[in-house]
Design a protein around this motif. Structure first.
Motif, mmCIF file in Angstrom:
data_model
loop_
_atom_site.group_PDB
_atom_site.id
_atom_site.type_symbol
_atom_site.label_atom_id
_atom_site.label_comp_id
_atom_site.label_asym_id
_atom_site.label_seq_id
_atom_site.Cartn_x
_atom_site.Cartn_y
_atom_site.Cartn_z
ATOM 1 N N MET A 1 -73.949 41.110 -48.137
ATOM 2 C CA MET A 1 -74.334 42.369 -47.500
ATOM 3 C C MET A 1 -73.084 43.099 -46.990
ATOM 4 S SD MET A 1 -77.025 44.198 -46.642
ATOM 5 C CE MET A 1 -76.590 45.856 -46.174
ATOM 6 N N MET A 2 -72.185 42.323 -46.400
ATOM 7 C CA MET A 2 -70.953 42.915 -45.866
ATOM 8 C C MET A 2 -70.087 43.462 -46.997
ATOM 9 S SD MET A 2 -70.978 42.626 -42.580
ATOM 10 C CE MET A 2 -69.364 42.541 -41.836
ATOM 11 N N ARG A 3 -70.013 42.717 -48.087
ATOM 12 C CA ARG A 3 -69.210 43.191 -49.221
ATOM 13 C C ARG A 3 -69.783 44.477 -49.793
ATOM 14 N NH1 ARG A 3 -67.805 37.956 -50.649
ATOM 15 N NH2 ARG A 3 -69.674 37.660 -51.918
ATOM 16 N N HIS B 1 -68.141 51.874 -48.825
ATOM 17 C CA HIS B 1 -67.175 52.652 -48.066
ATOM 18 C C HIS B 1 -65.813 52.675 -48.749
ATOM 19 C CE1 HIS B 1 -69.099 53.868 -44.233
ATOM 20 N NE2 HIS B 1 -69.990 53.002 -44.652
ATOM 21 N N GLY B 2 -65.739 52.082 -49.926
ATOM 22 C CA GLY B 2 -64.491 52.126 -50.681
ATOM 23 C C GLY B 2 -63.345 51.377 -50.027
ATOM 24 N N ILE B 3 -63.668 50.287 -49.341
ATOM 25 C CA ILE B 3 -62.595 49.490 -48.741
ATOM 26 C C ILE B 3 -62.010 48.590 -49.829
ATOM 27 C CG2 ILE B 3 -62.059 47.777 -46.959
ATOM 28 C CD1 ILE B 3 -64.507 48.778 -45.446
ATOM 29 N N LEU C 1 -68.037 47.414 -39.884
ATOM 30 C CA LEU C 1 -67.099 47.007 -40.938
ATOM 31 C C LEU C 1 -66.084 48.083 -41.321
ATOM 32 C CD1 LEU C 1 -66.342 44.681 -42.873
ATOM 33 C CD2 LEU C 1 -67.780 45.779 -44.558
ATOM 34 N N PRO C 2 -66.530 49.310 -41.580
ATOM 35 C CA PRO C 2 -65.517 50.310 -41.977
ATOM 36 C C PRO C 2 -64.698 50.849 -40.817
ATOM 37 C CG PRO C 2 -67.734 51.223 -42.166
ATOM 38 C CD PRO C 2 -67.885 49.855 -41.643
ATOM 39 N N LEU D 1 -60.935 43.913 -47.506
ATOM 40 C CA LEU D 1 -62.296 43.455 -47.243
ATOM 41 C C LEU D 1 -62.296 41.958 -46.950
ATOM 42 C CD1 LEU D 1 -64.755 45.219 -47.259
ATOM 43 C CD2 LEU D 1 -65.271 44.439 -49.548
ATOM 44 N N LYS D 2 -61.511 41.247 -47.703
ATOM 45 C CA LYS D 2 -61.447 39.793 -47.572
ATOM 46 C C LYS D 2 -60.974 39.410 -46.166
ATOM 47 C CE LYS D 2 -60.859 37.003 -51.382
ATOM 48 N NZ LYS D 2 -60.197 36.941 -52.662
#
Lengths: 263, 390
Positions: free
Chosen positions: B95-97, B103-105, B149-150, B110-111
């Motif tokens: 879900m987080m990924r 959001h184009g991270i 997250l973003p 992201l990792k």
């Protein structure tokens, strides 16, 4: 574009995480197997004809096309609307079109995988030593995927209209069925109406021609059978399917947008 | 960070948001307070771009116009709707990924960031679990993690603690408070305690309109009104006389009778400062059996009720109407006097207490004796009153 791709990946993954996808695949593989045996024995072992029957020649194919896309599309939008994740998606930094296109491609990809069950039998026969006409088979497969895309897009439009998956499935089923039998239905109606009209109005023939031409532009069956079934790759027919599909995808996007204004 | 001026949102004939204007600066934590259906969620949805405004003069979030630069706005906000929408068939990390990709991270970032954020909301150990299998409280945390997250400039949280048990509620509040340092937070709630404990600034909204906007203390001072003494005792059959007596006390401006339970009558006594001692003294001398004597300090709660219910619902005069205070039959004429001594420093009286009090007895057998309220005293007489629990 990357947004659509992200949505596509998530949607396809979620599809295979649900039992529905596996059940549909199992049913398709099983039913196709039974019909393949029946077709082979009926056509005195003509492999290419049998495969062509499975990819659009027989009514089983169209039955699949009417039943399966609604089951796939009901979850695409209406379930998201019901569970609230649509609010999440529509406030994420991706456009509405990307959401719709991603979902559409995911469902169509699934149908492509489903029709590959026919190719399994073609491969099996090939391996046993009777090579089918691969051009015809692959042409039929491409046509099957294109037709699936059209029915998926109709199903998605239905799915965007309601927040109840069951209603969406039913609506999509009716729409797909109507879309399929519309030309014959129109023809039937035309015959009935003509007998009434011919007494009063002149120029009935012209109007009739016009309606016939219109109906022909929507006739999935005849377009499919004229092109993909004999293994002819006609770009005009590809455009026929793609343009109707694009129209329904576009309409779905608009409905999704309109939903924001209505809620 | 958030600028709203003259925002309207209609649903057909129903006006959900009616001329709302406010401004939230960077780093503020603002509570959006209102009853259900007041327009909190609608306002938030308009801010996130999920719903368009019917009309608005200014509608900017994180420096971008919500209507024209919707995608930019969406890139800079973290929005957690009340229903906590998450895909139940995905694992927490998946879900987080997904959120990260939307959001184009970049993958490498992201990792690094996913464990960091999960750690922060305290669900790192649930990374491999399916979202659908998590409890409501954990899911709420995952929802917060997804919103965080973003690293958004603005966090918009719609009822972030609804449906949680009290313990989880405290934990989530704690979390939100910890966001305050890095993010501008706008959270909504219909629970006062929550807003009270998390948000320094409160915007009260009712029926689509902003009825109050300011710091908690300001709002209470402005709208809460003064405190009152709640007094419940057996005052005998002549309630009106009791009311008159209480009204005669110096500093009392209003006495409302609040009905009776059995033989006990209850009153609300309003006036300047803490009147408990005075009321207690009256009760003692009259020999009323006291059941309750307490000071009700206005809370955000009462202010809220008053604002939202429109007017002074809680303080509507009951039986006291028509009894003019301090008439010819005032208690002073009957021999009751209340004097105030010099304020004693060091005794640290509660605020509003005028210092040492001396009461003159009404008991005819005391012959007008007076006594310091600080000293204990035996009260004789036909009906020995209960000791007060001051």
């Amino acid at each position: 574009m990357s947004g659509a791709l992200t949505i596509y990946r998530r949607e396809l993954a979620s599809l295979f995480l649900s039992p529905l996808a596996w059940i549909l695949l199992l049913v398709a593989l099983f039913v196709n197997g039974i019909f393949f045996i029946a077709f082979i024995s009926n056509s005195q072992g003509n492999v290419t004809t049998s495969l062509a029957l499975m990819l659009g020649g027989a009514y089983t194919f169209w039955a699949f096309l009417v039943f399966f896309p609604p089951l796939l599309t009901m979850r695409l939008l209406s379930e998201e609307a019901r569970s609230g994740t649509l609010e999440y998606l529509l406030t994420a930094p991706v456009g509405d079109a990307a959401v719709v296109v991603g979902k559409f491609l995911a469902a169509t990809s699934f149908m492509a995988i489903l029709w590959a069950s026919v190719l399994v039998y073609a491969l099996a026969v090939d391996w046993l030593g009777v090579a089918p006409d691969w051009g015809s088979v692959l042409g039929g497969y491409l046509g099957a995927v294109l037709a699936s895309g059209l029915f998926i897009s109709i199903g998605m439009l239905a799915s965007s209209l309601t927040a109840t998956p069951l209603v969406a499935a039913f609506l999509a089923f009716i729409a797909c069925l109507l879309w399929l039998i519309l030309p014959s239905l129109g023809e039937l109606l035309l015959i009935q109406v003509r007998s009434l009209l011919v007494h009063w109005a002149g120029g009935v023939e012209a109007a009739e021609e016009w309606i016939r031409a219109g109906l022909d532009k929507m006739n999935v069956l005849s377009h499919f059978q004229a092109s993909f079934l004999p293994g002819v790759f006609d770009t005009g027919e590809v455009v026929f399917f793609l343009s109707w599909t694009a129209l329904f995808v576009f309409l779905t996007t608009r409905v999704l947008e309109a939903r924001r204004w209505r809620i | 960070m958030i600028e709203v001026a003259r925002l309207y949102r209609r649903f057909g004939a129903h006006v959900a948001v009616d001329d709302v204007s406010f401004r939230i600066d960077k780093g503020e934590v603002v509570g959006f307070l209102g009853p259900n259906g007041a327009g909190k969620t609608t306002t938030m949805r308009v801010l996130t771009g999920f719903l368009p405004a019917t009309s608005a003069d200014v509608l900017r979030v994180a420096g971008y116009d919500v209507l024209r630069e919707s995608l930019e706005v969406r890139r800079h906000i973290g929005y957690l709707p009340e229903s906590v929408p998450l895909y139940h068939e995905l694992r927490v990390s998946e879900m987080m990924r997904f959120q990260g990709r939307l959001h184009g991270i970049p993958r490498a970032e992201l990792k690094r960031r996913i464990p960091e954020v999960l750690e922060r909301v305290g669900v790192l150990d649930r990374e491999r679990q399916l979202v659908g299998k998590l409890s409501r409280g954990l899911r709420q945390r995952v929802g917060l993690a997804v919103a965080l997250l973003p690293d958004p400039d603005v966090l918009i949280l719609d009822e972030p603690t609804s449906g949680l048990d009290p313990l989880q509620r405290v934990e989530v509040r704690e979390l939100i408070r910890s966001f305050a340092a890095e993010h501008t937070v706008l959270m909504s709630s219909h629970i006062l305690a929550e807003v009270e404990s998390v948000c320094p600034r409160v915007i009260v909204i009712a029926e689509g309109r902003i009825v109050a906007d300011g710091s908690q203390a300001d709002l209470v001072r402005e709208f809460g009104g003064e405190g009152y003494v709640r007094f419940e005792a057996v005052v005998g059959p002549d309630v009106a006389a009791a009311v008159r007596l209480l009204e005669g006390l110096p500093g009392v401006t209003r006495v409302d009778e609040r009905g009776r339970v059995g033989i006990h009558h209850s009153f609300e006594i309003r006036g300047a400062g803490d009147l408990r001692e005075d009321v207690g003294a009256v009760a003692m001398t009259k020999g009323w059996a006291v059941r309750e004597l307490s000071l009700a300090v206005p809370t955000l709660d009462e202010m809220f009720a008053r604002l939202v219910l429109g007017g002074d619902g809680a303080a509507a005069p009951a039986s006291a109407t028509g009894v003019p205070p301090a008439t010819a039959a005032s208690p002073v004429a009957q021999g009751l006097e209340l004097a105030t001594g010099a304020a004693q420093p060091g005794a640290a009286p509660p605020p509003g207490t005028p210092g040492k009090k001396i009461i003159y007895s009404l008991n005819p057998f005391d012959q007008g004796a007076s006594r310091d309220l600080g000293q204990p005293m035996d009260v004789g007489g036909p009906a020995p009153p209960e000791d007060e629990d001051r």
